[in-house]
Design an enzyme around this catalytic site. Structure first.
Site, PDB file in Angstrom:
ATOM      1  N   HIS A 199     114.813 -36.777  23.704  1.00 37.74           N
ATOM      2  CA  HIS A 199     115.351 -37.331  22.448  1.00 37.74           C
ATOM      3  C   HIS A 199     114.817 -38.757  22.266  1.00 37.74           C
ATOM      4  O   HIS A 199     115.499 -39.736  22.565  1.00 37.74           O
ATOM      5  CB  HIS A 199     116.874 -37.314  22.580  1.00 37.74           C
ATOM      6  CG  HIS A 199     117.661 -37.744  21.385  1.00 37.74           C
ATOM      7  ND1 HIS A 199     117.196 -38.591  20.425  1.00 37.74           N
ATOM      8  CD2 HIS A 199     118.933 -37.438  21.022  1.00 37.74           C
ATOM      9  CE1 HIS A 199     118.146 -38.787  19.507  1.00 37.74           C
ATOM     10  NE2 HIS A 199     119.205 -38.097  19.859  1.00 37.74           N
ATOM     11  N   GLU A 306     111.826 -35.535  18.736  1.00 34.08           N
ATOM     12  CA  GLU A 306     112.309 -34.981  19.993  1.00 34.08           C
ATOM     13  C   GLU A 306     111.621 -33.658  20.329  1.00 34.08           C
ATOM     14  O   GLU A 306     111.766 -32.678  19.600  1.00 34.08           O
ATOM     15  CB  GLU A 306     113.826 -34.744  19.894  1.00 34.08           C
ATOM     16  CG  GLU A 306     114.569 -35.930  19.280  1.00 34.08           C
ATOM     17  CD  GLU A 306     116.029 -35.631  18.982  1.00 34.08           C
ATOM     18  OE1 GLU A 306     116.623 -34.789  19.678  1.00 34.08           O
ATOM     19  OE2 GLU A 306     116.581 -36.249  18.047  1.00 34.08           O
TER      20      GLU A 306
HETATM   21  O1  LIG Z   1     123.810 -38.715  20.819  1.00 35.38           O
HETATM   22  P1  LIG Z   1     122.893 -39.636  20.068  1.00 35.38           P
HETATM   23  O2  LIG Z   1     121.863 -40.272  20.909  1.00 35.38           O
HETATM   24  O3  LIG Z   1     123.704 -40.652  19.285  1.00 35.38           O
HETATM   25  O4  LIG Z   1     122.131 -38.771  19.005  1.00 35.38           O
HETATM   26  C1  LIG Z   1     122.870 -37.974  18.101  1.00 35.38           C
HETATM   27  C2  LIG Z   1     121.947 -37.192  17.183  1.00 35.38           C
HETATM   28  O5  LIG Z   1     120.993 -36.511  17.975  1.00 35.38           O
HETATM   29  C3  LIG Z   1     120.059 -35.731  17.228  1.00 35.38           C
HETATM   30  O6  LIG Z   1     119.198 -35.112  18.143  1.00 35.38           O
HETATM   31  C4  LIG Z   1     120.782 -34.683  16.442  1.00 35.38           C
HETATM   32  O7  LIG Z   1     119.825 -33.949  15.677  1.00 35.38           O
HETATM   33  C5  LIG Z   1     121.815 -35.337  15.548  1.00 35.38           C
HETATM   34  O8  LIG Z   1     122.563 -34.312  14.906  1.00 35.38           O
HETATM   35  C6  LIG Z   1     122.759 -36.195  16.356  1.00 35.38           C
HETATM   36  O9  LIG Z   1     123.639 -36.890  15.482  1.00 35.38           O
END
Ligand SMILES: O=P(O)(O)OC[C@H]1O[C@@H](O)[C@H](O)[C@@H](O)[C@@H]1O
EC number: 5.1.3.15
Length: 332
Positions: A199, A306
């Site tokens: 991510h 990602e």
């Molecule tokens: O958990 P993190 O790092 O705040 O990221 C959240 C986001 O991660 C993304 O990968 C998702 O597609 C989103 O839906 C989500 O809101």
């Protein structure tokens, strides 16, 4: 008191910083270039909580999980691997490579079951982070630059740290790259299914001017609408702005994130990844993010791209089998 270790890779081609906690890449600065990885202004290390920004490893599920054709409601969001300490492999550490390991022995009550009707599987996850394009600075120096961060202040509240920065040579070197590779092996005696994503919060000057190319013609699920309706990317570039972008693309293509403000393009090559998730929360979502200052509009500083295996592309491994999900970032 728990302590958190942060490792530094330091090579002629650049510098990367990775936390043992969550095996979380926090920074990559190619020599002569600018920061590629976005982190929020406050980086909070707290046992059981995930770190903001960087490159969280989503594993063994993505988002709230997905099983038997339906989204589930597992917590924490994106799996427990990003709220666990990974074991740093001292033996394989060099100035331009670090390895982190998480295995089933580190599971805690509540981590299982990870599928609705199956107990947790035995697994071994190995995460390799490698700087490319230049020989390493002496290993001893790199080891010495790791810092230890206590998890709690004297009054018990979480501490915050700043990722240290340092000046680097002014000439960009050829072939500078950062490769992140997650290899999951089924060490149990029955099939194992998992989702995963790298991510990557990629730093941009202003997301409103950033453009992502390489996905034209790809089908994507639009997660900003209920039911995740499938759509087709009918323009050559994905645009960002005050609106939320949250999409699961079915594509294994290499991508380019163009940034006219910083005057650079981040290239993203990947393997073992039939999907790419693209996300920015937009103004409304961005202003409610934890660890960021809404008045500074910090959410404008990243586009998340990602490399993923998720939902109906979750990986099922036979006993003894492995899968590697990897991505390589370069900057031009
Ligand atoms: O958990 P993190 O790092 O705040 O990221 C959240 C986001 O991660 C993304 O990968 C998702 O597609 C989103 O839906 C989500 O809101």
């Amino acid at each position: 008191m728990t302590s958190f270790n942060v490792r530094t890779l330091d090579a002629a081609s650049g510098r990367a910083i990775i936390s043992d906690y969550a095996a979380h890449v926090l920074s990559w600065v190619p020599a002569g270039g600018q920061e590629v990885i976005w982190t929020p202004s406050t980086l909070r290390f707290e046992d059981g909580q995930h770190l903001g920004g960087g490159v969280p490893i989503c594993f063994p599920w993505f988002g709230p999980g997905f099983a038997h054709g339906h989204q589930t409601a597992k917590t924490p969001l994106h799996g427990f691997a990003r709220a666990r300490n990974w074991r740093f492999d001292e033996q394989s550490f060099t100035g331009d490579h670090a390895r982190f390991i998480l295995d089933a022995a580190q599971l805690q009550p509540g981590d299982a079951p990870w599928l609705d009707d199956e107990p947790a599987s035995d697994f071994r996850a190995v995460y390799d982070v490698t700087l490319g394009g230049g020989s390493a600075v002496a290993e001893a120096q790199t080891v010495a630059s790791g810092v230890h961060v206590p998890s709690e202040s004297a009054n018990g509240s979480p501490v915050t740290v700043s990722v240290p920065s340092r000046s680097l040579p002014s000439q960009l070197l050829p072939s500078q790259s950062l490769t992140m590779a997650l290899t999951v092996t089924n060490t149990g005696d029955k099939p194992m299914t998992f989702e995963a994503a790298l991510h990557s919060y990629l730093h941009v000057g202003d997301v409103a001017g950033a453009r992502l190319s390489g996905l034209e013609g790809a089908t994507y699920l639009d997660a900003t609408e209920s039911g995740f309706p499938p759509k087709t990317q009918d323009t050559s570039e994905v645009a960002f702005g005050d609106f939320e972008v949250n999409r699961v693309y079915y594509s294994d293509a290499s991508l380019e994130l163009h940034d006219d403000v910083l005057g650079r393009t981040i290239h993203i090559a990947k393997s073992g990844s039939p999907q790419t998730v693209v996300w920015n929360p937009g103004k409304a979502g961005g202003e409610t993010m934890s660890d960021t200052r809404p008045d500074a509009a910090e959410w404008r500083g990243f586009a998340a791209v990602e490399a993923a295996v998720c939902r109906d592309r979750a990986v099922t491994l036979a006993p003894g089998a492995s899968h590697t999900l990897s991505q390589t970032l370069t900057v031009a």
